[in-house]
Design a protein around this motif. Structure first.
Motif, PDB file in Angstrom:
ATOM      1  N   MET A   4       0.970  -1.309  -0.024  1.00 17.40           N
ATOM      2  CA  MET A   4       0.093  -0.108   0.044  1.00 17.40           C
ATOM      3  C   MET A   4       0.878   1.196  -0.212  1.00 17.40           C
ATOM      4  O   MET A   4       1.405   1.406   1.094  1.00 17.40           O
ATOM      5  CB  MET A   4      -0.781   0.057   1.392  1.00 17.40           C
ATOM      6  N   TYR A  75     -12.246   7.754  -5.271  1.00 16.62           N
ATOM      7  CA  TYR A  75     -12.624   6.512  -4.328  1.00 16.62           C
ATOM      8  C   TYR A  75     -13.806   7.187  -3.552  1.00 16.62           C
ATOM      9  O   TYR A  75     -13.810   8.375  -2.970  1.00 16.62           O
ATOM     10  CB  TYR A  75     -11.406   6.381  -3.359  1.00 16.62           C
ATOM     11  N   HIS A  86     -14.170   2.771  -6.684  1.00 17.28           N
ATOM     12  CA  HIS A  86     -12.956   3.297  -7.368  1.00 17.28           C
ATOM     13  C   HIS A  86     -13.398   3.640  -9.045  1.00 17.28           C
ATOM     14  O   HIS A  86     -13.882   2.915  -9.764  1.00 17.28           O
ATOM     15  CB  HIS A  86     -11.775   2.223  -7.383  1.00 17.28           C
ATOM     16  N   SER A 114      -7.459  11.521  -6.216  1.00 17.73           N
ATOM     17  CA  SER A 114      -6.006  11.086  -6.227  1.00 17.73           C
ATOM     18  C   SER A 114      -5.462  11.737  -7.785  1.00 17.73           C
ATOM     19  O   SER A 114      -6.004  11.421  -8.458  1.00 17.73           O
ATOM     20  CB  SER A 114      -5.641   9.864  -6.093  1.00 17.73           C
ATOM     21  N   HIS A 195      -4.597  -3.273  -9.109  1.00 18.65           N
ATOM     22  CA  HIS A 195      -4.488  -2.095  -8.234  1.00 18.65           C
ATOM     23  C   HIS A 195      -5.026  -2.339  -6.731  1.00 18.65           C
ATOM     24  O   HIS A 195      -5.978  -2.827  -6.618  1.00 18.65           O
ATOM     25  CB  HIS A 195      -5.613  -1.275  -9.053  1.00 18.65           C
ATOM     26  N   SER A 197      -5.875  -0.735  -3.030  1.00 20.50           N
ATOM     27  CA  SER A 197      -6.105   0.449  -2.196  1.00 20.50           C
ATOM     28  C   SER A 197      -6.531   0.079  -0.721  1.00 20.50           C
ATOM     29  O   SER A 197      -7.241  -1.127  -0.661  1.00 20.50           O
ATOM     30  CB  SER A 197      -7.236   1.430  -2.516  1.00 20.50           C
ATOM     31  N   LEU A 206      -5.923   6.786   3.598  1.00 20.36           N
ATOM     32  CA  LEU A 206      -5.926   5.813   2.392  1.00 20.36           C
ATOM     33  C   LEU A 206      -4.853   5.578   1.929  1.00 20.36           C
ATOM     34  O   LEU A 206      -3.720   6.442   2.179  1.00 20.36           O
ATOM     35  CB  LEU A 206      -6.719   6.889   1.092  1.00 20.36           C
ATOM     36  N   HIS A 208      -2.663   3.333  -1.374  1.00 14.75           N
ATOM     37  CA  HIS A 208      -2.954   2.822  -2.864  1.00 14.75           C
ATOM     38  C   HIS A 208      -1.386   2.442  -3.427  1.00 14.75           C
ATOM     39  O   HIS A 208      -0.344   3.235  -3.197  1.00 14.75           O
ATOM     40  CB  HIS A 208      -3.668   3.497  -3.526  1.00 14.75           C
TER      41      HIS A 208
END
Length: 258
Positions: A4, A75, A86, A114, A195, A197, A206, A208
């Protein structure tokens, strides 16, 4: 749950900047701000969330670098870490964005953007900003599932291994199998084979990251390697997204970080 980044000094993929985009809990950072006139959304039906990203000059930002093929990742998650979404919204010419959200359950939701400015004083730096919205109605809190090393989704089994320690960079591996056999036909998703998160149980911070495993056509798997740096101990709810046969799968599990 493998790896992460994007949180509290977490490195991004190999070769990327080590500058932290923050934990995603603020609406403003270094002059960049996530703005929206919406503070409440209705429950039970698809809704649109309008927003803008303003820069240090106070004007909407319109130039964003593509990161994992997208100019902005959006998100949504409820305060009990359910309802994960997402999305990749579309931006209008004036810099306004609209996120098309699937139906939301009643409760408090946090919405994250993001992005990486392509121009301006923070050009090339990743930011993660967020705001909360209220969804009226009777909210039923869902307990966070216990920490586990594997989970299943759509017939696939995802197993995660790693020594998760807060504040220390560590490798995590995610292995994908189906019907007792290793999966080797993962397809690229956002220019990678997965991916990931993750959201902290106590404050919804958060994180990711994408795997460092090189992409070679539709031949990903069974094992993907990530590197993580999580600044907080405790439980994290992790969402690992991967694609097979044109279908996107989202595996969720809880990771405990010591």
């Amino acid at each position: 749950m493998a790896g992460m980044a994007g949180m509290a000094g977490v490195p991004a993929t190999a070769g990327a900047s080590a500058t932290s985009p923050g934990d995603g809990l603020a609406a403003e950072q270094d002059g960049y701000r996530l703005d929206s006139p919406t503070v409440s959304l209705p429950a039970g039906r698809a809704v649109r969330y309008p927003f803008t990203i303003t820069g240090p000059d106070g004007r909407p930002v319109t130039a964003f670098a593509a990161v994992q093929t997208e100019r902005l990742h959006f998100y949504a998650i409820r305060s009990d870490l359910t309802g994960y979404q997402h999305l990749h919204p579309a931006m209008a010419a004036d810099g306004s964005w609209t996120a098309d959200l699937a139906p939301l359950d009643p409760g408090s939701w946090r919405l994250y953007a993001s992005f990486t400015p392509e121009t301006g004083p923070r050009k090339g730096r990743e930011f993660v900003l967020s705001r909360t919205v209220a969804v009226p109605g009777t909210a039923t809190t869902v307990p966070l599932p216990a920490a586990a090393g594997s989970t299943t989704v759509d017939g696939y089994t995802v197993t995660v291994q790693g020594d998760a320690r807060a504040g220390t960079a560590f490798p995590l591996t995610a292995t994908v199998g189906k019907d007792g056999r290793p999966v080797t036909d993962l397809q690229p998703y956002l220019a990678s084979y997965a991916h990931l998160s993750a959201f902290h149980e106590n404050d919804q911070a958060l994180a990711h990251l994408h795997p460092i495993t090189p992409v070679d056509g539709d031949h990903g798997g069974p094992t993907l390697t990530f590197y993580a740096l999580l600044g907080r101990p405790g439980n994290w709810r992790v969402h690992l997204q991967f694609r097979t046969d044109g279908h996107l799968h989202t595996a969720a599990l809880t990771l405990h970080v010591t």
